[in-house]
Design an enzyme around this catalytic site. Structure first.
Site, PDB file in Angstrom:
ATOM      1  N   ASP A   1      -6.931  -1.494  -4.675  1.00 34.63           N
ATOM      2  CA  ASP A   1      -8.021  -1.168  -3.737  1.00 34.63           C
ATOM      3  C   ASP A   1      -8.945  -0.107  -4.307  1.00 34.63           C
ATOM      4  O   ASP A   1     -10.168  -0.165  -4.127  1.00 34.63           O
ATOM      5  CB  ASP A   1      -7.449  -0.668  -2.411  1.00 34.63           C
ATOM      6  CG  ASP A   1      -6.576  -1.697  -1.713  1.00 34.63           C
ATOM      7  OD1 ASP A   1      -6.777  -2.897  -1.917  1.00 34.63           O
ATOM      8  OD2 ASP A   1      -5.672  -1.275  -0.959  1.00 34.63           O
TER       9      ASP A   1
ATOM     10  N   ASP B   1       0.857  -1.191   0.000  1.00 35.10           N
ATOM     11  CA  ASP B   1       0.000   0.000   0.000  1.00 35.10           C
ATOM     12  C   ASP B   1       0.889   1.235   0.000  1.00 35.10           C
ATOM     13  O   ASP B   1       1.994   1.219   0.541  1.00 35.10           O
ATOM     14  CB  ASP B   1      -0.906   0.010   1.230  1.00 35.10           C
ATOM     15  CG  ASP B   1      -1.978  -1.066   1.194  1.00 35.10           C
ATOM     16  OD1 ASP B   1      -2.460  -1.379   0.085  1.00 35.10           O
ATOM     17  OD2 ASP B   1      -2.336  -1.578   2.264  1.00 35.10           O
TER      18      ASP B   1
END
Length: 175
Positions: A154, A136
């Site tokens: 995401d 991330d």
């Protein structure tokens, strides 16, 4: 006398779904999501050390973070079984999405949503297989509170889910 050879059947939806019935556009969209997601993660992994932040605006940073869990780090601190569990869920979701795309390939908004979700799911499955965690790097914050870091996969999943809801609302309002 020449005879015509029968062509192989292609994946297609029933005629009732209308529009194009090819899987190609939807697989193409998913592939673009996967490519953008994986390239962005490679760049961030090369340029940042784990936990390193680079402020971009007053509310947005780039940061290298690892998530061994699911959304919002759900089950991230378990003993490691979650890697295989979430990989399995991702693979099962992709298989189910392909079946839905085959059945409803002509329903544009529905298939856009599924293609985005599938691309995001595959992007995060690749991370779990290659790294053992999801990479991330997008970090939004406000007044000292940080939203959990996320990535392009995401984002695609979230946009896909929103389009799925919109498609369902439009379908329900037609009846």
């Amino acid at each position: 006398m020449a005879t015509k050879k029968a062509s192989k059947p292609t994946f297609s939806a029933s005629r009732s779904s209308g529009g194009s019935t090819s899987l190609s556009p939807w697989l193409g969209i998913a592939s673009i999501v996967i490519l953008a997601d994986q390239l962005s993660k490679i760049v961030v992994n090369k340029l940042f050390l784990y936990g390193e932040e680079k402020p971009i605006t007053s509310f947005f940073n780039l940061v290298l973070a690892y998530n061994k869990g699911a959304a919002f780090s759900f089950l991230a601190f378990e003993s490691g079984w979650q890697r295989y569990f979430f990989t399995g869920i991702g693979i099962a979701a992709v298989v189910f999405i392909i079946l839905l795309l085959r059945k409803h390939a002509g329903q544009r908004l529905f298939c856009w949503s599924l293609a985005l979700i599938m691309g995001g799911a595959i992007g995060n499955v690749i991370d779990r297989v290659v790294y053992g965690h999801v990479v991330d790097f997008l970090d939004f914050h406000w007044a000292g509170h940080h939203f959990p870091a996320f990535n392009i996969a995401d984002t695609a999943i979230t946009i896909g889910a929103a389009l799925f809801i919109l498609d369902e609302l439009r379908r329900v309002n037609k009846h």
